[in-house]
Design a protein around this motif. Structure first.
Motif, mmCIF file in Angstrom:
data_model
loop_
_atom_site.group_PDB
_atom_site.id
_atom_site.type_symbol
_atom_site.label_atom_id
_atom_site.label_comp_id
_atom_site.label_asym_id
_atom_site.label_seq_id
_atom_site.Cartn_x
_atom_site.Cartn_y
_atom_site.Cartn_z
ATOM 1 N N TYR B 183 0.862 -1.176 0.000
ATOM 2 C CA TYR B 183 0.000 0.000 0.000
ATOM 3 C C TYR B 183 0.900 1.229 0.000
ATOM 4 O O TYR B 183 1.733 1.404 0.893
ATOM 5 C CB TYR B 183 -0.899 0.019 1.228
ATOM 6 N N PRO B 184 0.735 2.101 -1.016
ATOM 7 C CA PRO B 184 1.665 3.238 -1.109
ATOM 8 C C PRO B 184 1.651 4.148 0.131
ATOM 9 O O PRO B 184 2.694 4.567 0.591
ATOM 10 C CB PRO B 184 1.182 3.974 -2.352
ATOM 11 N N TYR B 185 0.464 4.467 0.668
ATOM 12 C CA TYR B 185 0.411 5.308 1.864
ATOM 13 C C TYR B 185 -0.538 4.659 2.878
ATOM 14 O O TYR B 185 -1.635 4.240 2.525
ATOM 15 C CB TYR B 185 -0.092 6.723 1.522
ATOM 16 N N LEU B 232 -7.023 10.192 -3.020
ATOM 17 C CA LEU B 232 -5.983 9.157 -2.858
ATOM 18 C C LEU B 232 -6.617 7.798 -2.591
ATOM 19 O O LEU B 232 -6.227 6.782 -3.177
ATOM 20 C CB LEU B 232 -5.042 9.502 -1.699
ATOM 21 N N THR B 233 -7.594 7.780 -1.698
ATOM 22 C CA THR B 233 -8.227 6.511 -1.336
ATOM 23 C C THR B 233 -8.997 5.918 -2.504
ATOM 24 O O THR B 233 -8.922 4.713 -2.769
ATOM 25 C CB THR B 233 -9.175 6.725 -0.140
ATOM 26 N N ASP B 234 -9.725 6.784 -3.231
ATOM 27 C CA ASP B 234 -10.505 6.298 -4.375
ATOM 28 C C ASP B 234 -9.609 5.681 -5.447
ATOM 29 O O ASP B 234 -10.015 4.750 -6.137
ATOM 30 C CB ASP B 234 -11.326 7.444 -4.994
ATOM 31 N N GLN B 235 -8.384 6.187 -5.584
ATOM 32 C CA GLN B 235 -7.448 5.617 -6.568
ATOM 33 C C GLN B 235 -6.694 4.420 -6.000
ATOM 34 O O GLN B 235 -5.736 3.953 -6.593
ATOM 35 C CB GLN B 235 -6.438 6.674 -7.012
ATOM 36 N N LYS B 236 -7.095 3.981 -4.795
ATOM 37 C CA LYS B 236 -6.449 2.842 -4.128
ATOM 38 C C LYS B 236 -4.959 3.090 -3.892
ATOM 39 O O LYS B 236 -4.135 2.184 -4.000
ATOM 40 C CB LYS B 236 -6.658 1.548 -4.900
ATOM 41 N N LEU B 237 -4.601 4.332 -3.582
ATOM 42 C CA LEU B 237 -3.208 4.646 -3.263
ATOM 43 C C LEU B 237 -2.953 4.525 -1.758
ATOM 44 O O LEU B 237 -1.838 4.711 -1.292
ATOM 45 C CB LEU B 237 -2.868 6.066 -3.736
ATOM 46 N N THR B 238 -4.034 4.248 -0.993
ATOM 47 C CA THR B 238 -3.881 3.977 0.445
ATOM 48 C C THR B 238 -4.358 2.548 0.673
ATOM 49 O O THR B 238 -4.853 1.909 -0.254
ATOM 50 C CB THR B 238 -4.774 4.917 1.275
ATOM 51 N N GLN B 239 -4.215 2.078 1.907
ATOM 52 C CA GLN B 239 -4.832 0.784 2.216
ATOM 53 C C GLN B 239 -6.343 0.962 2.149
ATOM 54 O O GLN B 239 -6.835 2.092 2.276
ATOM 55 C CB GLN B 239 -4.347 0.292 3.590
ATOM 56 N N PRO B 240 -7.114 -0.131 1.918
ATOM 57 C CA PRO B 240 -8.559 0.053 1.844
ATOM 58 C C PRO B 240 -9.140 0.476 3.200
ATOM 59 O O PRO B 240 -8.560 0.186 4.250
ATOM 60 C CB PRO B 240 -9.091 -1.330 1.442
ATOM 61 N N ASN B 241 -10.266 1.154 3.167
ATOM 62 C CA ASN B 241 -11.044 1.483 4.374
ATOM 63 C C ASN B 241 -10.298 2.251 5.466
ATOM 64 O O ASN B 241 -10.230 1.790 6.601
ATOM 65 C CB ASN B 241 -11.640 0.224 4.981
#
Lengths: 295, 411
Positions: B183-185, B232-241
């Protein structure tokens, strides 16, 4: 003379019931009184009492934007969990009642979730359902049912369903044992008579056993209703009512108002309303059990 | 005969109960027991037990009982103690203003001697005031930075550390494309410490919680910040949820297991990693990213000692507090807490030579702090912890809801 001795024997019981009375006074009546008192007080965010607030706390609570959804969810929670608990407990009780080798082991196995502390069971479930390390994902992927791990508690509707599953799981032991107790009161001669008359097992169950189970089903339903309504640890351990307020019931909401919003007074008024709802359940229970005694 | 037995049973039962109620309240004359509740930075109980024993040896009439409580429950615990008339004498936790506003606290100059007070770093003492009077003594502080996993960045071919949101987004995309399974961030917006994650991101966009005497949680800057995090979250650049991801159990644990490339970390993160299975992580750090054209900031967080008037133990409290701040005892306190920035000038001078702490101490003058001097801050913190995760669905709606909670609490 008869009157006097009746009086005397009532008072005479006092030493034996005194410890129980003291326990009830100290652990039930007094906290309930304090809670009601707090619901009419203005309490600072540090917990210090500032004075009387009249109905202000209740007024604030009714205006709480999260309350309507939480009330609806609490209703779904209580009705759903109690309904499924009873539906599943009926066959489980039959299983516990049937005679076969190893029945003792099965009975013990059913008791264990009941004997374990709720916090412990909930913590185990939280980790079973965990997205990264959960054993449920692990098993599902080993059997090629899933391609990639699912976060079972991510979607709020889905995680609420899982909370209900856990609540049903921990309610089944008690309920099935109450039904089992009911089953053991079904007279053998009636069963034999119906067998002789050629009733099918299903007819037997529907027309004889089930009607005779009604008193114990009723006890199970009401006690579960109260337990499930008050249930705090399952929700708190697994989702903390989150995200936001989307898996809260009135019980966890009362806690959050006190310790997140720092409004003890409003929280006490929520608790007082919870208490009133429970009293209604209990009144129904007492009334109905009296009716049953009479009939 | 029968009657006597019954009466006897009644007396015995009552006596038993009375004895169990009274038995606990008996204590030796003339000696005072101070009750302290302290947050658990690392493994604090042995430190406090040892210090309390030493203190009683030097002051035989004063005993100190220290209860160490986890960060998740200490606010609830202290509030319950105050509400039920069992107010402690000294508390060591993250806020003070609400108690000061309600007149429950001794002033800082009543808690410690002048010498001790003069040794406290002025910035920290300034953050301990309510209506311009200090009501708390800072115990230590922390600052934040952008930590990263050097090995993941090398694998992804990242050459330059991002300093703006735009650069960070590009780097995160590069990591997602080149290093699968990472997970990038790691974005923890779960209840545990969501206010810190929010504050440092918003701070990089000039957003704060409180400005010019008003709560401004739904300011344009704050909503923009949450909108960017949603992106960022919508592009899945973070862990989910992120809404259910707590700092310790989720974000830091992912980072420790090498599954996250970037994380907002506090000064104590390196020590935490060593103790929690992340010793092998090839760790780097830099200043936190800011919105394009905005100044990068760090988030300073400080904690406090507060002293409650309820039991009237002013003189004893002052003795105990000065004892804690004696240089060797205070050094041991910092050591037990693990890797924080000291609150005293004397200890700070030593810490400035520590290569792990020095960069953070340098950042502190430009740090933003929580509006801890506002009595409503605990409620605002609670609202953020509770709800900020839902901002990833609808930023404006959530920030409006938190603002409403802040205004209600500030009334």
């Amino acid at each position: 003379m008869a009157q006097r001795s009746a009086n005397k024997s009532r008072l005479g019981a006092l030493p034996w019931i005194a410890p129980a009375l003291v326990m009830i006074l100290v652990f039930v009546v007094w906290p309930a009184f304090e809670m009601l008192r707090t619901s009419f007080q203005e309490v600072g965010s540090t917990g210090a009492v500032k004075g009387w607030a009249g109905w202000q706390n209740f007024a604030t609570l009714i205006k709480n934007p999260d309350l309507p959804n939480v009330l609806i969810r609490t209703f779904i929670w209580v009705i759903g969990v109690v309904f499924f608990t009873i539906i599943i407990s009926l066959p489980v009780a039959q299983l516990l009642n049937a005679k076969y080798p190893g029945r003792k082991v099965v009975r013990w196995a059913v008791i264990i979730p009941w004997a374990a502390s709720l916090v412990m069971t909930s913590t185990v479930w939280k980790w079973i359902l965990d997205a990264y390390y959960g054993v449920l994902n692990e098993i599902a992927m080993d059997f090629h049912l899933l391609k990639e791990p699912i976060d079972w508690l991510a979607n709020t509707k889905q995680s609420f369903v899982w909370l209900m599953v856990v609540a049903v799981f921990v309610s089944i032991p008690f309920t099935s044992f109450v039904i089992l107790a009911g089953l053991s009161t079904v007279p053998h001669d009636i069963m034999e008579a119906s067998k002789v008359d050629g009733a099918s097992p299903w007819q037997n169950y529907r027309d004889i056993i089930f009607p005779l189970l009604r008193p114990s089903l009723f006890v199970a339903a009401v006690i579960n209703l109260i337990n499930v309504f008050n249930s705090f640890p399952i929700i708190w351990v697994i989702t903390m009512g989150g995200p936001g307020y989307e898996t809260d019931t009135t019980t966890t909401l009362a806690y959050k108002i006190s310790f997140r919003d720092q409004d003890v007074g409003q929280s006490a008024s929520m608790a007082a309303i919870n208490f009133a709802i429970i009293l209604v359940f209990i009144a129904l229970f007492v009334k109905a059990s009296k009716n049953q005694e009479q009939s | 005969m029968k009657k006597v037995t019954r009466l006897g049973a009644l007396v015995a039962a009552t006596g038993l109960i009375a004895a169990s109620v009274l038995g606990t309240s008996a204590k030796a004359a003339d000696s005072v027991e101070l009750k302290m509740v302290a947050a658990d930075y690392a493994n604090m109980q042995p430190y406090w037990d040892d210090l309390s024993a030493k203190f009683t040896k030097a002051n035989p009439t004063i005993k100190v009982k220290v209860d160490v409580v986890s960060w998740e429950t200490i606010d609830d615990k202290v509030k319950t103690l105050v509400a039920t008339g069992q107010t402690p004498d000294v508390v060591n936790k993250g806020d003070y203003a609400a108690a000061a506003a309600e007149g429950l606290l001794y002033r800082a100059d009543e808690m410690v001697s002048k010498a001790t007070l003069d040794d406290i770093v002025p910035t920290f003492l300034n953050n301990s005031k309510y209506n311009n009077i200090a009501y708390a003594v800072p115990d230590l502080a922390s600052a934040r930075a952008l930590f990263y996993n050097k090995d993941i960045l090398t694998k992804a071919g990242v050459k330059k550390l991002p300093t703006t949101w735009t650069e960070l987004e590009a780097v995160l995309k590069q990591i997602k494309a080149k290093v699968p399974g990472v997970y990038p961030y790691a974005l923890p917006l779960g209840p545990e410490e969501a206010q810190a994650e929010f504050s440092i991101w918003a701070g990089g966009n000039g957003g704060v919680m409180f400005k010019g005497g008003k709560w401004v949680l739904n300011s344009k800057e704050n909503v923009q910040t949450m909108t960017f995090l949603k992106k960022l979250t919508d592009q899945k650049l973070t862990q989910p949820n992120p809404a259910k991801c707590d700092r310790t159990a989720c974000a830091q644990t992912l980072f420790a297991s090498g599954k996250a490339a970037f994380i907002n970390g506090s000064v104590f993160l390196p020590g935490w990693l060593k103790d929690n299975g992340g010793a092998a992580i090839n760790l780097g750090s830099g200043s936190f990213v800011a919105a394009p054209g905005k100044k990068p900031v760090t988030l300073g967080v400080q904690d406090y000692f507060t002293a409650y008037k309820a039991n009237g133990h002013k003189a004893e409290i002052a003795k105990w507090m000065d004892f804690i701040f004696e240089p060797t005892n205070y050094a041991a306190f910092l050591k037990a807490a693990g890797g924080f920035i000291p609150a005293t000038k004397s200890a700070g001078a030593a810490a400035a030579k520590d290569p792990a702490l020095a960069p953070f101490i340098k950042l502190l003058p430009s740090a933003i702090f929580y509006p801890g001097d506002q009595a409503a801050f605990p409620a605002v913190k609670g609202a953020i912890q509770q709800q900020i995760g839902t901002a990833l669905v609808n930023p404006q709606k959530t920030m409006d809801a938190i603002q409403a909670k802040a205004l209600a609490a500030a009334k």
